[in-house]
Motif scaffolding. Structure first.
Motif, PDB file in Angstrom:
ATOM      1  N   TRP A 363      15.455 -31.113  -0.327  1.00 50.71           N
ATOM      2  CA  TRP A 363      15.893 -31.604  -1.413  1.00 50.71           C
ATOM      3  C   TRP A 363      16.262 -33.080  -1.619  1.00 50.71           C
ATOM      4  O   TRP A 363      16.695 -33.714  -0.586  1.00 50.71           O
ATOM      5  CB  TRP A 363      17.236 -31.085  -1.952  1.00 50.71           C
ATOM      6  N   SER A 364      15.848 -33.855  -2.416  1.00 51.53           N
ATOM      7  CA  SER A 364      16.027 -35.278  -2.379  1.00 51.53           C
ATOM      8  C   SER A 364      16.283 -35.786  -4.045  1.00 51.53           C
ATOM      9  O   SER A 364      16.516 -34.812  -4.969  1.00 51.53           O
ATOM     10  CB  SER A 364      14.966 -36.169  -1.738  1.00 51.53           C
ATOM     11  N   TRP A 365      16.358 -37.191  -4.145  1.00 52.49           N
ATOM     12  CA  TRP A 365      16.536 -37.631  -5.407  1.00 52.49           C
ATOM     13  C   TRP A 365      15.330 -37.155  -6.613  1.00 52.49           C
ATOM     14  O   TRP A 365      14.252 -36.911  -6.153  1.00 52.49           O
ATOM     15  CB  TRP A 365      16.605 -39.158  -5.627  1.00 52.49           C
ATOM     16  N   ASN A 366      15.372 -36.978  -7.760  1.00 57.32           N
ATOM     17  CA  ASN A 366      14.606 -36.915  -8.817  1.00 57.32           C
ATOM     18  C   ASN A 366      13.812 -38.120  -8.890  1.00 57.32           C
ATOM     19  O   ASN A 366      14.083 -38.886  -9.801  1.00 57.32           O
ATOM     20  CB  ASN A 366      15.243 -36.168 -10.013  1.00 57.32           C
ATOM     21  N   ARG A 367      12.825 -38.215  -8.248  1.00 59.37           N
ATOM     22  CA  ARG A 367      11.786 -39.261  -8.139  1.00 59.37           C
ATOM     23  C   ARG A 367      10.666 -38.755  -7.808  1.00 59.37           C
ATOM     24  O   ARG A 367      10.185 -37.616  -7.431  1.00 59.37           O
ATOM     25  CB  ARG A 367      12.352 -40.543  -7.253  1.00 59.37           C
ATOM     26  N   ALA A 368       9.575 -39.794  -7.554  1.00 61.99           N
ATOM     27  CA  ALA A 368       8.048 -39.606  -7.203  1.00 61.99           C
ATOM     28  C   ALA A 368       8.003 -38.823  -5.995  1.00 61.99           C
ATOM     29  O   ALA A 368       7.010 -37.917  -5.904  1.00 61.99           O
ATOM     30  CB  ALA A 368       7.310 -40.688  -7.031  1.00 61.99           C
ATOM     31  N   GLY A 369       8.527 -39.052  -4.876  1.00 60.48           N
ATOM     32  CA  GLY A 369       8.491 -38.442  -3.545  1.00 60.48           C
ATOM     33  C   GLY A 369       9.668 -38.413  -2.805  1.00 60.48           C
ATOM     34  O   GLY A 369      10.731 -38.845  -3.248  1.00 60.48           O
ATOM     35  N   GLN A 380      20.339 -34.091 -11.445  1.00 62.06           N
ATOM     36  CA  GLN A 380      20.251 -33.140 -10.215  1.00 62.06           C
ATOM     37  C   GLN A 380      19.176 -33.381  -9.372  1.00 62.06           C
ATOM     38  O   GLN A 380      18.169 -34.081  -9.713  1.00 62.06           O
ATOM     39  CB  GLN A 380      20.027 -31.826 -10.663  1.00 62.06           C
ATOM     40  N   MET A 381      19.341 -33.321  -7.952  1.00 61.86           N
ATOM     41  CA  MET A 381      18.366 -33.550  -6.986  1.00 61.86           C
ATOM     42  C   MET A 381      17.044 -32.390  -7.267  1.00 61.86           C
ATOM     43  O   MET A 381      17.300 -31.444  -7.956  1.00 61.86           O
ATOM     44  CB  MET A 381      18.923 -33.042  -5.682  1.00 61.86           C
ATOM     45  N   VAL A 382      15.854 -32.554  -6.721  1.00 61.22           N
ATOM     46  CA  VAL A 382      14.833 -31.689  -6.942  1.00 61.22           C
ATOM     47  C   VAL A 382      14.235 -31.391  -5.577  1.00 61.22           C
ATOM     48  O   VAL A 382      14.564 -32.078  -4.572  1.00 61.22           O
ATOM     49  CB  VAL A 382      13.721 -32.432  -7.926  1.00 61.22           C
TER      50      VAL A 382
END
Length: 664
Positions: A363-369, A380-382
């Motif tokens: 799980w990490s930030w909601n971003r490209a990678g 929320q994290m993705v």
């Protein structure tokens, strides 16, 4: 025969009667306490008390029927009264006298049927808690040797008024009762107020921060939090959010969490979930970037032994230990389960922590990678599949997760497993009771709340609205004369401040609440605990009487000589220097409004002023002795300043008193 005494009892003021007097340690008093503590009922006589009327207008008669061989013999009858402060008085034909080591006879003569009308239409409120004793014998020594004595009547407290009950309820459910709130609850009842609060949407912190001139600053977060706490219409929701923030802790004092917008986002999810379902709350907390940063779930990777990478166990451990099931197995009433040797049974093992940590990878930030793109702490994290451990796992309770599952599926299994664990209701319920009502709830109280957590009456588990309702409306919470002597809690410093500010309509000229560093002045600030264990642990046991009694006192973990002086100094400065109308006040100073109290303070008798502050700050629970002492003192002060000195002195004495700082 009969003997009559009427009028005010007029006990002489003993060494413990006045506020802030030195404790009495004389051998006479000690002897009296020993004497009374040994009085017990006996089979040779039948004592009786006949009270008529309320404590404010009480008529009281004592009766005594001597039976057996003593009947018809010559002897003596004695009456004594033990006041709550420990002073003992004896009744003679000439009135009440302090105990001096001897018990004078009230009656001498033939023993048989006796009646002693003590008081007629007398206000006994100053003597609430006083116990009256009666006994007989051939002599004083005979009475003591044969234990022919009994405590037969204790002066009861006057029934709490509707206003007092409402103020006490609001002290538990809000950041402090305002006069208009007390009137509303007294008029419409608890249920109506709760329904309104449950239907009031959350006042959100983040949008207000983003609209400010300094949207990233800690100062902005603090003043906005104070503004919501003091003026928000969703008082119950915000008070529960504060309680949840002290269970699901994130803190700006952690090395990883310096983004105050992230903390604001986290606060808002607690406020929005305060009346939702606990399962939703558990997932929202887990996936919030603030928690991910604080306890290292954000960026947690699957194990890679070749590169010395291991799943981070920090959040996995606290998710179980602090946020759901606790360290030891609990019965449904919150009491601890033990093995045959009396040792507590653990809820989980190290293997459970290790495997849950693997569940929480990817799980990490909601971003490209996983590593690429800007940090986003406001959603929320993705999950990122390549960083998630897809091997088989066995988590708490022997629940097996087969290989090949994705991060979201595994998270659902893990959170569902924890949510349905039997510990959650009593573990979380007890802590919410502690934050809102009392530090030492009885097992029965915890059990009733846990039962509602398990089933809200409609087959739903984890209904937080039902849990909050059960906590606040439980008979132990609403009992204004609790039989449990350990009932109550120390007020948190933040809540002491919000209480007096709301009670006296405090505000600043610039319309803000720029109390930026409450941790400096009070030792406490929202979302600024020293560790994930909050400012105080729920089972903290302070040394001294509480430890001896087997009780906990969580808030006392932050109490020492320095903090007591610090808090008293803050109250002194803010009560004596921060009243509206002070020509030296700055625009940012938060000022108390004395105007509604001035008419009461200007009276020759300051009793009405004390009664008003008693309602607003003590929920009408000030003792009669304290009230009398305070009124006597305040009456010595001039009123040429429109009562300001009286108001300030009364406020300071109340706010720094144990009667106030222990919420009952």
């Amino acid at each position: 025969m009969s003997w009559k005494m009427g009028g005010q009892p007029n006990f002489p003021e003993g060494p413990q009667m006045a506020l802030c007097r030195k404790w009495c340690s004389s051998w006479l008093l000690a002897a009296g306490l020993v004497l009374v503590s040994n009085w017990a009922s006996a089979a040779d006589f039948t004592p009786r008390a006949v009270p008529v009327g309320s404590v404010e207008k009480l008529s009281l008669s004592l009766g005594l029927s001597v039976t057996g061989p003593d009947r018809g013999q010559t002897g003596v009858v004695m009456v004594a009264a033990l006041l709550p402060n420990g002073n003992l008085y004896v009744l003679t034909p000439n009135g009440w006298s302090p105990f001096d080591g001897k018990l004078p006879a009230l009656f001498k003569g033939v023993l048989g049927e006796h009646e002693f009308p003590l008081f007629s239409n007398t206000d006994l409120t100053p003597y609430v808690g006083t116990t009256v004793y009666i006994g007989y014998g051939k002599t004083e020594q005979d009475m003591l040797a044969r234990r022919l004595y009994s405590g037969i009547y204790t002066v009861p407290a006057a029934p709490a008024s509707a206003a007092s009950k409402s103020a006490r309820f609001l002290a538990q459910a809000t950041f402090g009762p305002r006069p208009q709130d007390i009137e509303q609850v007294a008029a419409t009842g608890y249920e109506s107020w709760l329904t309104t609060q449950f239907n009031t949407p959350a006042t959100l912190l983040l949008p207000k921060m983003l609209a400010s001139a300094e949207p990233d600053a800690r100062n902005t977060r603090m003043e906005t939090w104070w503004h919501i706490a003091l003026t928000g219409q969703d008082q119950l929701r915000q008070r529960v959010a504060l309680a949840l923030s002290e269970i699901f802790v994130v803190s700006d004092r952690g090395n990883n969490l310096g983004d105050h917008q992230a903390i604001a986002y986290y606060h808002d999810l607690l406020a929005k979930d305060a009346f939702g379902n606990f399962r939703t709350l558990l997932e929202d907390v887990t996936l919030s970037p603030a928690m991910g940063l604080y306890l290292n779930m954000l960026g947690n990777q699957k194990p890679d032994p070749e590169n010395n990478i291991h799943a981070d166990e920090n959040y996995a451990r606290e998710l179980m230990q602090l946020f759901s099931i606790g360290l030891v197995q609990l019965n449904a009433d919150g009491t601890i389960k033990t093995d045959a040797q009396g040792k507590p049974l653990p809820t989980y093992t190290q293997a459970d922590v290790t495997n849950l940590a693997r569940v929480l990878t990817g799980w990490s930030w909601n971003r490209a990678g996983f590593y690429d793109g800007p940090e986003n702490n406001l959603v929320q994290m993705v999950p990122f599949a390549e960083y998630h451990d897809t091997d088989a796992k066995t988590i708490i309770g022997g629940v097996r997760i087969p290989a090949g599952k994705d991060a979201r599926s595994e998270l659902k299994v893990a959170l569902d497993t924890l949510f349905n664990h039997p510990n959650v209701g009593p573990f979380i319920g007890r802590q919410l009771i502690q934050r809102l009502v009392t530090s030492n709830p009885t097992p029965a109280y915890v059990g009733r709340v846990a039962q509602v957590f398990a089933n809200n009456g409609k087959g739903v588990r984890g209904d937080m609205q039902a849990v909050v309702r059960a906590i606040l409306l439980d008979p132990e919470a609403r009992d204004t004369a609790p039989t449990n002597a350990s009932f109550g809690k120390r007020r948190e410093p933040l809540l002491m401040v919000s209480h007096v500010w709301r009670a006296l309509n405090a505000s600043a000229g610039n319309g803000k609440y720029q109390f930026w560093y409450p941790d400096w002045d009070l030792g406490q600030a929202p979302y600024s605990a020293p560790s994930v264990f909050n400012f105080y642990k729920p089972r903290y046991v302070p040394a001294g009487p509480l430890k001896m009694a087997g009780l906990v006192g969580p808030e006392f973990q932050r109490v020492d000589a320095s903090s007591i002086v610090q808090l008293s100094n803050w109250f002194s400065y803010n009560v004596f220097e921060h009243e509206k109308g002070n020509p030296e006040a700055r625009p940012e100073d938060i000022l108390l409004d004395f105007e509604p109290l001035r008419a009461l303070a200007g009276n020759p008798d300051s009793g009405p002023l004390v009664d008003r502050l008693n309602l607003l700050l003590l929920s009408g629970q000030m003792t009669a002795t304290s009230r009398r002492s305070m009124v006597n003192y305040l009456n010595t002060l001039d009123t040429d300043d429109r009562g300001k000195s009286r108001i300030q002195e009364a406020l300071f004495l109340i706010m720094t008193s144990p009667q106030y700082q222990i919420q009952k």
